[in-house]
Design a protein around this motif. Structure first.
Motif, PDB file in Angstrom:
ATOM      1  N   ILE A   1       0.871  -1.184   0.000  1.00 47.49           N
ATOM      2  CA  ILE A   1       0.000   0.000   0.000  1.00 47.49           C
ATOM      3  C   ILE A   1       0.904   1.229   0.000  1.00 47.49           C
ATOM      4  CG2 ILE A   1      -1.794   1.225   1.281  1.00 47.49           C
ATOM      5  CD1 ILE A   1      -2.318  -1.597   2.612  1.00 47.49           C
ATOM      6  N   PRO A   2       0.742   2.103  -1.013  1.00 48.21           N
ATOM      7  CA  PRO A   2       1.627   3.268  -1.050  1.00 48.21           C
ATOM      8  C   PRO A   2       1.532   4.041   0.275  1.00 48.21           C
ATOM      9  CG  PRO A   2       0.212   3.167  -2.997  1.00 48.21           C
ATOM     10  CD  PRO A   2      -0.273   2.110  -2.050  1.00 48.21           C
ATOM     11  N   ASP A   3       2.629   4.360   0.869  1.00 46.45           N
ATOM     12  CA  ASP A   3       2.700   5.072   2.150  1.00 46.45           C
ATOM     13  C   ASP A   3       2.119   4.271   3.323  1.00 46.45           C
ATOM     14  OD1 ASP A   3       3.779   7.248   0.776  1.00 46.45           O
ATOM     15  OD2 ASP A   3       1.775   8.023   0.319  1.00 46.45           O
ATOM     16  N   GLY A   4       1.771   3.007   3.103  1.00 44.83           N
ATOM     17  CA  GLY A   4       1.258   2.195   4.213  1.00 44.83           C
ATOM     18  C   GLY A   4       2.401   1.830   5.140  1.00 44.83           C
ATOM     19  N   ALA A   5       2.211   2.070   6.427  1.00 44.29           N
ATOM     20  CA  ALA A   5       3.314   1.880   7.370  1.00 44.29           C
ATOM     21  C   ALA A   5       3.818   0.452   7.360  1.00 44.29           C
ATOM     22  CB  ALA A   5       2.842   2.245   8.775  1.00 44.29           C
ATOM     23  N   PHE A   6       2.902  -0.496   7.334  1.00 44.93           N
ATOM     24  CA  PHE A   6       3.318  -1.889   7.465  1.00 44.93           C
ATOM     25  C   PHE A   6       3.805  -2.461   6.138  1.00 44.93           C
ATOM     26  CE2 PHE A   6       2.996  -6.393   8.067  1.00 44.93           C
ATOM     27  CZ  PHE A   6       3.235  -6.595   9.416  1.00 44.93           C
ATOM     28  N   THR A   7       2.932  -2.406   5.124  1.00 46.73           N
ATOM     29  CA  THR A   7       3.256  -3.158   3.906  1.00 46.73           C
ATOM     30  C   THR A   7       4.373  -2.527   3.098  1.00 46.73           C
ATOM     31  OG1 THR A   7       1.574  -2.061   2.591  1.00 46.73           O
ATOM     32  CG2 THR A   7       0.931  -4.079   3.718  1.00 46.73           C
ATOM     33  N   SER A   8       4.493  -1.195   3.147  1.00 47.25           N
ATOM     34  CA  SER A   8       5.557  -0.593   2.347  1.00 47.25           C
ATOM     35  C   SER A   8       6.916  -0.967   2.947  1.00 47.25           C
ATOM     36  CB  SER A   8       5.392   0.920   2.239  1.00 47.25           C
ATOM     37  OG  SER A   8       5.439   1.489   3.514  1.00 47.25           O
ATOM     38  N   GLN A   9       6.925  -1.316   4.222  1.00 50.88           N
ATOM     39  CA  GLN A   9       8.152  -1.800   4.847  1.00 50.88           C
ATOM     40  C   GLN A   9       8.314  -3.313   4.631  1.00 50.88           C
ATOM     41  OE1 GLN A   9      10.160   0.482   6.190  1.00 50.88           O
ATOM     42  NE2 GLN A   9       8.626   2.036   5.679  1.00 50.88           N
ATOM     43  N   LEU A  10       7.174  -3.994   4.729  1.00 49.61           N
ATOM     44  CA  LEU A  10       7.211  -5.464   4.631  1.00 49.61           C
ATOM     45  C   LEU A  10       7.735  -5.927   3.269  1.00 49.61           C
ATOM     46  CD1 LEU A  10       6.253  -7.667   6.678  1.00 49.61           C
ATOM     47  CD2 LEU A  10       4.247  -7.926   5.221  1.00 49.61           C
ATOM     48  N   GLN A  11       7.551  -5.097   2.251  1.00 52.25           N
ATOM     49  CA  GLN A  11       8.007  -5.504   0.918  1.00 52.25           C
ATOM     50  C   GLN A  11       9.520  -5.750   0.886  1.00 52.25           C
ATOM     51  OE1 GLN A  11       7.974  -2.465  -2.200  1.00 52.25           O
ATOM     52  NE2 GLN A  11       7.695  -0.926  -0.604  1.00 52.25           N
ATOM     53  N   HIS A  12      10.238  -5.188   1.850  1.00 49.18           N
ATOM     54  CA  HIS A  12      11.699  -5.366   1.867  1.00 49.18           C
ATOM     55  C   HIS A  12      12.133  -6.630   2.602  1.00 49.18           C
ATOM     56  CE1 HIS A  12      12.006  -1.410   0.217  1.00 49.18           C
ATOM     57  NE2 HIS A  12      11.365  -0.885   1.240  1.00 49.18           N
ATOM     58  N   LEU A  13      11.144  -7.398   3.049  1.00 43.66           N
ATOM     59  CA  LEU A  13      11.456  -8.632   3.781  1.00 43.66           C
ATOM     60  C   LEU A  13      12.473  -9.486   3.045  1.00 43.66           C
ATOM     61  CD1 LEU A  13       8.307 -10.522   5.014  1.00 43.66           C
ATOM     62  CD2 LEU A  13      10.120  -9.465   6.364  1.00 43.66           C
ATOM     63  N   GLN A  14      13.313 -10.120   3.810  1.00 46.38           N
ATOM     64  CA  GLN A  14      14.275 -11.055   3.214  1.00 46.38           C
ATOM     65  C   GLN A  14      14.210 -12.375   3.960  1.00 46.38           C
ATOM     66  OE1 GLN A  14      18.015  -9.027   3.537  1.00 46.38           O
ATOM     67  NE2 GLN A  14      17.331  -7.357   2.208  1.00 46.38           N
ATOM     68  N   VAL A  15      14.555 -13.433   3.239  1.00 46.16           N
ATOM     69  CA  VAL A  15      14.612 -14.750   3.876  1.00 46.16           C
ATOM     70  C   VAL A  15      15.528 -14.654   5.099  1.00 46.16           C
ATOM     71  CG1 VAL A  15      15.408 -17.128   3.571  1.00 46.16           C
ATOM     72  CG2 VAL A  15      14.127 -15.980   1.743  1.00 46.16           C
ATOM     73  N   GLY A  16      15.058 -15.216   6.207  1.00 45.49           N
ATOM     74  CA  GLY A  16      15.848 -15.163   7.449  1.00 45.49           C
ATOM     75  C   GLY A  16      15.384 -14.075   8.399  1.00 45.49           C
ATOM     76  N   ASP A  17      14.630 -13.077   7.901  1.00 50.51           N
ATOM     77  CA  ASP A  17      14.102 -12.034   8.788  1.00 50.51           C
ATOM     78  C   ASP A  17      13.094 -12.635   9.764  1.00 50.51           C
ATOM     79  OD1 ASP A  17      15.564 -10.033   7.661  1.00 50.51           O
ATOM     80  OD2 ASP A  17      13.935  -9.222   6.430  1.00 50.51           O
ATOM     81  N   GLU A  18      12.909 -11.967  10.874  1.00 52.73           N
ATOM     82  CA  GLU A  18      11.933 -12.450  11.861  1.00 52.73           C
ATOM     83  C   GLU A  18      10.725 -11.538  11.921  1.00 52.73           C
ATOM     84  OE1 GLU A  18      14.101 -13.027  15.506  1.00 52.73           O
ATOM     85  OE2 GLU A  18      14.623 -15.082  14.891  1.00 52.73           O
ATOM     86  N   LEU A  19       9.550 -12.161  12.046  1.00 48.97           N
ATOM     87  CA  LEU A  19       8.293 -11.423  12.236  1.00 48.97           C
ATOM     88  C   LEU A  19       7.645 -11.951  13.500  1.00 48.97           C
ATOM     89  CD1 LEU A  19       6.856 -11.572   8.587  1.00 48.97           C
ATOM     90  CD2 LEU A  19       7.847  -9.575   9.725  1.00 48.97           C
ATOM     91  N   LEU A  20       6.597 -11.267  13.927  1.00 48.14           N
ATOM     92  CA  LEU A  20       5.837 -11.730  15.093  1.00 48.14           C
ATOM     93  C   LEU A  20       4.495 -12.256  14.613  1.00 48.14           C
ATOM     94  CD1 LEU A  20       6.651  -8.647  17.325  1.00 48.14           C
ATOM     95  CD2 LEU A  20       7.683 -10.924  17.450  1.00 48.14           C
ATOM     96  N   LEU A  21       4.051 -13.338  15.218  1.00 40.33           N
ATOM     97  CA  LEU A  21       2.766 -13.928  14.832  1.00 40.33           C
ATOM     98  C   LEU A  21       1.898 -14.029  16.080  1.00 40.33           C
ATOM     99  CD1 LEU A  21       1.086 -15.616  12.677  1.00 40.33           C
ATOM    100  CD2 LEU A  21       2.070 -17.619  13.785  1.00 40.33           C
ATOM    101  N   ASN A  22       0.724 -13.405  16.018  1.00 43.61           N
ATOM    102  CA  ASN A  22      -0.255 -13.617  17.089  1.00 43.61           C
ATOM    103  C   ASN A  22      -0.997 -14.894  16.730  1.00 43.61           C
ATOM    104  OD1 ASN A  22      -2.563 -13.666  18.689  1.00 43.61           O
ATOM    105  ND2 ASN A  22      -2.488 -11.449  18.988  1.00 43.61           N
ATOM    106  N   THR A  23      -0.836 -15.924  17.508  1.00 40.07           N
ATOM    107  CA  THR A  23      -1.314 -17.264  17.126  1.00 40.07           C
ATOM    108  C   THR A  23      -2.802 -17.481  17.416  1.00 40.07           C
ATOM    109  OG1 THR A  23      -0.540 -18.108  19.241  1.00 40.07           O
ATOM    110  CG2 THR A  23       0.951 -18.362  17.355  1.00 40.07           C
ATOM    111  N   MET A  24      -3.530 -16.409  17.745  1.00 40.85           N
ATOM    112  CA  MET A  24      -4.988 -16.534  17.890  1.00 40.85           C
ATOM    113  C   MET A  24      -5.623 -16.214  16.538  1.00 40.85           C
ATOM    114  SD  MET A  24      -6.215 -17.283  20.868  1.00 40.85           S
ATOM    115  CE  MET A  24      -7.745 -16.477  21.213  1.00 40.85           C
ATOM    116  N   PRO A  25      -6.054 -17.218  15.761  1.00 38.13           N
ATOM    117  CA  PRO A  25      -6.661 -16.917  14.467  1.00 38.13           C
ATOM    118  C   PRO A  25      -8.055 -16.333  14.665  1.00 38.13           C
ATOM    119  CG  PRO A  25      -6.808 -19.257  14.916  1.00 38.13           C
ATOM    120  CD  PRO A  25      -6.093 -18.656  16.075  1.00 38.13           C
ATOM    121  N   PHE A  26      -8.557 -15.627  13.668  1.00 39.67           N
ATOM    122  CA  PHE A  26      -9.904 -15.053  13.797  1.00 39.67           C
ATOM    123  C   PHE A  26     -10.562 -14.966  12.420  1.00 39.67           C
ATOM    124  CE2 PHE A  26      -9.028 -10.770  12.184  1.00 39.67           C
ATOM    125  CZ  PHE A  26      -7.646 -10.740  12.265  1.00 39.67           C
TER     126      PHE A  26
END
Ligand code: NAP
Length: 275
Positions: A91-116
Motif C-alpha cells: 500500500i503506497p505510504d502504508g506503514a506496514f506493507t511498504s516496509q514489509l516488501q523489503h522482507l528477506q529470507v531469514g528475517d523475523e516477524l511476530l505472529l499472534n497465534t490466535m486466528p480469527f
C-alpha cells in the motif's frame, strides 16, 4: 510480549509485481487455524533496520500493540502445511506493507497465534454443501487458496467455481497453482469436486479471461454461463473476499438473483472485506 505472540522466520518470498508479493514463514507447533481465517502479523520496529520509520508514519490501517506493529493477514496455505504463507499488496505510504516488501529470507516477524474470522466453510449449515462459488479480487484470493488446499473442501462439494478478478494479467497471481489444484487435490478423495476456474482481467484484453466486473458478470448471467452451473438458492454457497466495493456491489447483485446472506449458519452468501 503476550503469550499468544511467537517469533517466526521468513523462509521464502515470491515477488509477483512491484506491488504484490507472497512470503512463507515458519509455523509454530502450537499454531492451529481453519482455512479462511486471519492472523495478526507483526514487526518490532527496533529489530529490523528498514522498519524504523514505521512509527513516524500516520497510516491508520496498521494497529499498534505495545511497541510492535500488527496487521491482519489472511492465510494462503492449508491448515496442514508445515509453513504459513501470506499474499500481500504494497500500500503506497502504508506503514506496514511498504516496509514489509523489503522482507528477506531469514528475517523475523511476530505472529499472534490466535486466528480469527468467520469466512470458513464450517459456517454453512443450510443449504447443505453442493456448489461452492468463491469470488475474489486481488489479495482477497488468499483465504480461498487455503480452502482449496483442504481435502474436506474437495470431498464436500460437487462443483467449486473460483472467479478471480485482477486489473492486469501480471496481477493475476497464483494462476499456475490454481491450475494444478484439481490434479493435486482432486486425486486424493473419492468423487472430488470439479473445480471451474474463471479468471477475470479488467484493464487489458486477455485471451481466456473475462473482462467485466463481477457484479455485471453475475447480473448478465455471464458467470453462470461460463461456469456451466446455475446459482441456485437451495444448493449454492457463495463467498466474497477482496475490495470492499466489490463485496458490496456483488452482494447486491447476488441478492437480486434471490440468494440470501448467511446468518447463524443459514443462507448462501458469506463475505469478508479485505481492508
Ligand atoms: P483493486 O482496485 O481492488 O482491483 C482488483 C480487481 O477488483 C480489479 O479487477 C477491479 O476491477 C476489481 N474491482 C474493483 N472495484 C470493484 C467493484 N466495485 N466491483 C467489482 N470489481 C471491482 O486492486 P488491488 O490492487 O487489489 O487494490 C487496489 C487498492 O486497494 C490498492 O491501491 C491498495 O492500496 C488498496 N488496498 C488496501 C489494502 C489494505 O489493507 N489497506 C489491501 C488491499 C488493497 P477494475 O479494474 O474495473 O477496477
Amino acid at each position: 510480549m503476550s503469550d499468544n505472540i511467537q517469533t517466526v522466520t521468513v523462509l521464502s518470498k515470491t515477488t509477483w509485481t512491484p506491488t504484490l508479493f507472497s512470503f512463507t514463514v515458519s509455523r509454530p507447533d502450537s499454531f492451529k487455524f481453519t482455512a479462511g481465517q486471519f492472523v495478526r502479523l507483526g514487526v518490532n520496529p527496533s529489530q529490523l533496520k528498514y522498519y524504523q520509520q514505521i512509527e513516524a508514519s500516520n497510516d491508520t490501517s496498521d494497529t499498534a500493540l505495545n511497541e510492535d506493529i500488527f496487521r491482519a493477514y489472511s492465510i494462503v496455505s492449508s491448515p496442514f502445511d508445515e509453513v504459513i504463507e501470506f499474499f500481500s499488496i504494497v500500500i503506497p505510504d502504508g506503514a506496514f506493507t511498504s516496509q514489509l516488501q523489503h522482507l528477506q529470507v531469514g528475517d523475523e516477524l511476530l505472529l499472534n497465534t490466535m486466528p480469527f474470522g468467520f469466512l470458513t466453510l464450517a459456517r454453512y449449515q443450510k443449504p447443505l454443501p453442493k456448489d461452492l462459488w468463491l469470488l475474489a479480487t486481488g489479495t482477497g484470493l488468499a483465504p480461498f487458496l487455503s480452502m482449496l488446499q483442504d481435502l474436506k473442501t474437495w470431498e464436500d462439494y460437487e462443483h467449486i467455481v473460483l472467479a478471480y478478478s485482477a486489473r492486469s494479467t501480471q496481477e493475476l497471481a497464483y494462476v499456475d497453482k490454481i491450475k494444478s489444484l484439481q490434479e493435486d487435490f482432486g486425486t486424493l478423495v473419492d468423487n472430488p469436486a470439479k473445480l471451474i476456474f474463471i479468471p477475470i482481467v479488467t484493464r487489458e484484453p486477455v485471451d481466456g479471461a473475462l473482462s467485466e466486473r463481477l457484479p455485471k458478470l453475475l447480473l448478465e448471467g455471464t458467470l453462470e454461463k461460463q461456469a456451466g452451473i446455475a446459482l441456485d438458492i437451495d444448493t449454492t454457497h457463495v463467498m466474497l473476499c477482496g475490495n470492499p466495493d466489490m463485496v458490496d456491489d456483488t452482494k447486491e447483485a447476488l441478492k437480486s438473483l434471490r440468494l440470501v446472506m448467511n446468518r447463524r449458519g443459514e443462507g448462501n452468501i458469506a463475505v469478508e472485506n479485505y481492508w
